[in-house]
Write an enzyme that holds these catalytic residues in place. Structure first.
Site, PDB file in Angstrom:
ATOM      1  N   GLU A  13       0.938  -1.280  -0.025  1.00  0.00           N
ATOM      2  CA  GLU A  13       0.024  -0.073   0.128  1.00  0.00           C
ATOM      3  C   GLU A  13       0.920   1.110  -0.140  1.00  0.00           C
ATOM      4  OE1 GLU A  13      -3.146  -0.021  -0.667  1.00  0.00           O
ATOM      5  OE2 GLU A  13      -4.004  -2.035   0.064  1.00  0.00           O
ATOM      6  N   ARG A  15       0.641   3.728  -3.257  1.00  0.00           N
ATOM      7  CA  ARG A  15      -0.034   4.939  -2.837  1.00  0.00           C
ATOM      8  C   ARG A  15       0.966   6.202  -2.711  1.00  0.00           C
ATOM      9  NH1 ARG A  15      -5.795   3.759   0.294  1.00  0.00           N
ATOM     10  NH2 ARG A  15      -5.618   1.550  -0.075  1.00  0.00           N
ATOM     11  N   ASP A  41      -4.770  -9.725  -8.522  1.00  0.00           N
ATOM     12  CA  ASP A  41      -4.663  -8.720  -9.401  1.00  0.00           C
ATOM     13  C   ASP A  41      -3.570  -8.039  -9.866  1.00  0.00           C
ATOM     14  OD1 ASP A  41      -4.667  -7.363  -7.035  1.00  0.00           O
ATOM     15  OD2 ASP A  41      -6.791  -6.368  -6.982  1.00  0.00           O
ATOM     16  N   GLU A  79     -12.261   0.482  -9.926  1.00  0.00           N
ATOM     17  CA  GLU A  79     -12.013  -0.590 -10.946  1.00  0.00           C
ATOM     18  C   GLU A  79     -12.920  -0.565 -12.199  1.00  0.00           C
ATOM     19  OE1 GLU A  79     -12.190  -1.199  -7.690  1.00  0.00           O
ATOM     20  OE2 GLU A  79      -9.865  -1.605  -7.357  1.00  0.00           O
ATOM     21  N   THR A 127      -0.943   1.000 -10.133  1.00  0.00           N
ATOM     22  CA  THR A 127      -2.448   0.217  -9.889  1.00  0.00           C
ATOM     23  C   THR A 127      -3.219   1.308  -9.246  1.00  0.00           C
ATOM     24  OG1 THR A 127      -3.218  -1.817  -9.020  1.00  0.00           O
ATOM     25  CG2 THR A 127      -1.590  -0.819  -7.894  1.00  0.00           C
TER      26      THR A 127
HETATM   27  C1  DMJ Z   1      -6.416   0.459  -4.728  1.00  0.00           C
HETATM   28  O1  DMJ Z   1      -5.649   0.853  -3.746  1.00  0.00           O
HETATM   29  C2  DMJ Z   1      -5.659  -0.144  -6.008  1.00  0.00           C
HETATM   30  O2  DMJ Z   1      -6.017   0.183  -7.108  1.00  0.00           O
HETATM   31  C3  DMJ Z   1      -5.262  -1.571  -5.655  1.00  0.00           C
HETATM   32  O3  DMJ Z   1      -4.666  -2.147  -6.691  1.00  0.00           O
HETATM   33  C4  DMJ Z   1      -6.525  -2.311  -5.472  1.00  0.00           C
HETATM   34  N1  DMJ Z   1      -7.523  -1.874  -4.734  1.00  0.00           N
HETATM   35  C5  DMJ Z   1      -7.652  -0.429  -4.324  1.00  0.00           C
HETATM   36  C6  DMJ Z   1      -8.891   0.231  -5.010  1.00  0.00           C
HETATM   37  O4  DMJ Z   1      -9.891  -0.521  -4.836  1.00  0.00           O
END
Ligand code: DMJ
Length: 641
Positions: free
Chosen positions: A266, A270, A399, A533, A619
């Protein structure tokens, strides 16, 4: 027999005493006897004197003080003022004496405190596991290396910044679109302003309670996750005052030397992703410096027997561990497999190969492993290097691992063929085992658990529609058309999952079981937490097909968010998308500003804003430029670039 000679004190030889029968005249014999007596008397008196002197004279050493190395402050005292009764004795008096006593006391306390501290540390050490101690040693080493680097005081090496095209603008072609885009910008302002007002510096916002919020992924300290995550969205929307405000907070407050255990994944997607994107867009050095500082703090997480990182790491101690819920003490595929983009950029910007090596090591290790049915299980034990439970998903836990294989190739200007091959192989196995069509004709991606397919798809898996179209160009045997179609089918299924609810917002997870299609069954799966998503997939589909339905679907979602998630203090998730009277969860997730609103804004912008042949989105929707690495060697010598 000879009589032993007595040694006189003077050294003069005394004739021997003759105790035999007298052989001399009588008077002489009498004189000799008295002489002997006197001599004996003198001798015994002398011995008595020495004996007394030895035992009864006062011990002068008792008058001298040798304490704590203060001998040097004991000075012969001649006249130390009015109270001095013993001139000439080694004593200290007056203000000097007081000062020295204090000093003496201070030193004594310090020694005592040092001893106690050492004892405590030793006790603490004994409580720790080998890994923890090893991690601490590694952290200490890293610290020394860092300090040495700091001492060198060399700034980060200059690198040619890639061609940064389309960092602003994107004005849409007609008025209606412009209004929609403005509406999204207004939603962003509402989310930001309320966070600014009620949650500033906290990780996230509780928009109803109007206060800060955080979860364990960010650790125990206030790291301003929303600020870092939102920066690039603010930038591309032209919200420059807000951007500067965020920048100032980061300059003055964002500190990673905290005793806080964070999620490596995370924090990478982020924070490092957010800071790098802000750096590339704005050119402000501070973002790059902070990204590198944070990355250095994550490195101890890789100190495992296999080099597969722990899920969590303490930023201060460097001690890592895995989530308690993960199968057999495993690390998670989507977590350790979602570091590549950011780490390659870190090596690029710093000239330090350490980041690149870490992610390439993970890749090599994965390549060597057997994969059941060609699928990657979600769990891998970092101690043994063995898979945990055989569970494969394109949603949560798996994912973004697949996403990053494709994006590693795109980000390398399509030169990282190894990554492309891994992506193609993985997607082929997924298509074969996980992707099915429901009776009603909806294509879905199920989950593979111990040889059995679960016909359930998570909201998170909806991102894959976008991934398939993004990877269409360059696919094997020119299956581009196939992947464009597959992406479109996933987008349709996910749209259905939204359309079949009361709020027109999608549930966390939905089933395909008999008559049930694209609908959540269990109460615990009916929530919507402002996730991006589905909108992300609409946007990629829009960019690659320009089919207007994706803008329509995106607008439907925006209106539903505005209607059901907006509250006066920001935006909140909802607990049940099938109930027409929503209950809020009172959390404004940082990814709502980073991703959901950004993808919506881009959906109503023209394609020249962040064009996809120059930018690759991580992501968390943080755009990073394509790197032309063909002739690059990661080395400390920037000249090679
Ligand atoms: C986000 O923090 C990112 O997209 C991550 O890859 C998966 N989930 C959350 C949002 O749903």
């Amino acid at each position: 027999m000879t009589t032993p000679a007595l040694l006189p004190l003077s050294g003069r030889r005394i004739p021997p005493l003759n105790l035999g029968p007298p052989s001399f005249p009588h008077h002489r014999a009498t004189l000799r006897l008295s002489e002997k007596f006197i001599l004996l008397l003198i001798l015994s008196a002398f011995i008595t004197l020495c004996f007394g002197a030895f035992f009864f004279l006062p011990d002068s050493s008792k008058h001298k003080r040798f304490d704590l190395g203060l001998e040097d402050v004991l000075i012969p005292h001649v006249d130390a003022g009015k109270g001095a009764k013993n001139p000439g004795v080694f004593l200290i008096h007056g203000p000097d004496e007081h000062r020295h006593r204090e000093e003496e006391e201070r030193l004594r306390n310090k020694i005592r405190a040092d001893h106690e501290k050492a004892l405590e540390e030793a006790k603490e050490k004994l409580k720790k596991s080998r890994e923890e101690i090893r991690a601490e040693i590694q952290t200490e080493k890293n610290k020394v290396v860092l300090e040495m680097k700091m001492k060198e005081k060399k700034p980060l090496p200059p690198v040619p910044i890639p061609n940064l095209i389309g960092t602003n603008g994107g004005d849409p072609e007609d008025n209606e679109l412009r209004e929609k885009r403005e509406k999204i910008k207004e939603m962003m302002k509402h989310a930001w302003d309320n966070y600014r007002m009620y949650g500033w510096g906290h990780n996230e916002l509780r928009p109803i309670a109007r206060k800060g919020h955080s979860t364990n992924i960010f650790g125990s300290s206030q790291m301003g996750a929303t600020i870092v995550d939102a920066l690039d969205t603010l930038y591309i929307m032209g919200l420059h005052d807000e951007f500067r405000d965020g920048q100032k907070w980061i300059e003055n407050n964002l500190d990673f030397s905290v005793n806080s255990e964070v999620s490596v994944f995370e924090v990478n997607i982020r924070f490092i992703g957010g800071l790098l994107a802000a750096y590339y867009l704005s050119g402000e050095e501070v973002f790059k410096v902070k990204a590198v500082q944070l990355a250095e703090k994550l490195l101890p997480a890789f100190n495992t027997p296999t080099g597969i990182p722990w899920a969590m790491v303490n930023l201060k101690s460097g001690v890592g561990r895995n989530w308690g819920w993960a199968s057999a003490g495993s690390s998670i595929l989507a977590e350790f497999g979602t570091l590549h983009m950011e780490f390659v950029h870190l090596s690029y910007l710093t000239g330090d190969p350490v980041y690149y090596k870490k992610v390439m090591h993970i890749r090599k290790l994965l390549q060597k492993m057997d994969r059941p049915n060609g699928l990657y299980p979600n769990y891998l034990n970092p101690r043994t290097g063995r898979w945990g439970q055989y569970h494969t998903s394109v949603g949560g836990l798996g994912d973004s691992f697949y996403e990053y294989l494709l994006k590693a190739w795109l980000m390398s200007d399509k030169t990282d063929h190894e990554a492309r091959k891994m992506y193609d192989d993985a997607i082929e196995a997924i298509e074969k085992h996980l992707i099915k069509k429901s009776r009603g004709g909806l294509t879905f991606i199920g989950e593979w658990k111990n040889g059995h397919l679960e016909k359930k798809m998570g909201h998170l898996a909806c991102f894959a529609g976008g991934m398939f179209v993004l990877g269409a160009d360059g696919s094997r045997m020119d299956k581009a058309g196939h992947y464009l179609e597959l992406g479109a089918e996933i987008a349709r299924t996910c749209h259905e999952s939204y359309d079949r609810t009361a709020l027109k917002l999608g549930p966390e997870s939905f089933k395909f079981d008999g008559a049930v299609e694209a609908v959540a069954v269990r109460q615990a799966e009916k929530y919507y937490i402002l996730r991006p998503e589905v909108i992300e997939t609409y946007w990629y589909l829009w960019r690659f097909t320009h089919d207007p339905r994706y803008r329509e679907w995106g607008w439907e979602a925006a209106l539903a968010i505005e209607k059901y998630c907006r509250v006066s203090g920001g935006f909140s998730g909802v607990k049940d998308v099938y109930s027409s009277t929503p209950t809020h969860d009172d959390v404004q997730q940082s990814f709502f500003l980073a991703e959901t609103l950004k993808y919506l804004y881009l959906l109503f912008s023209s394609d020249d804003l962040l064009p996809l042949d120059h930018w690759v989105f991580n992501t968390e929707a943080h755009p990073l430029p394509v790197l032309h690495l063909a002739n690059t060697t990661f080395s400390r010598n920037p000249a090679v670039r």
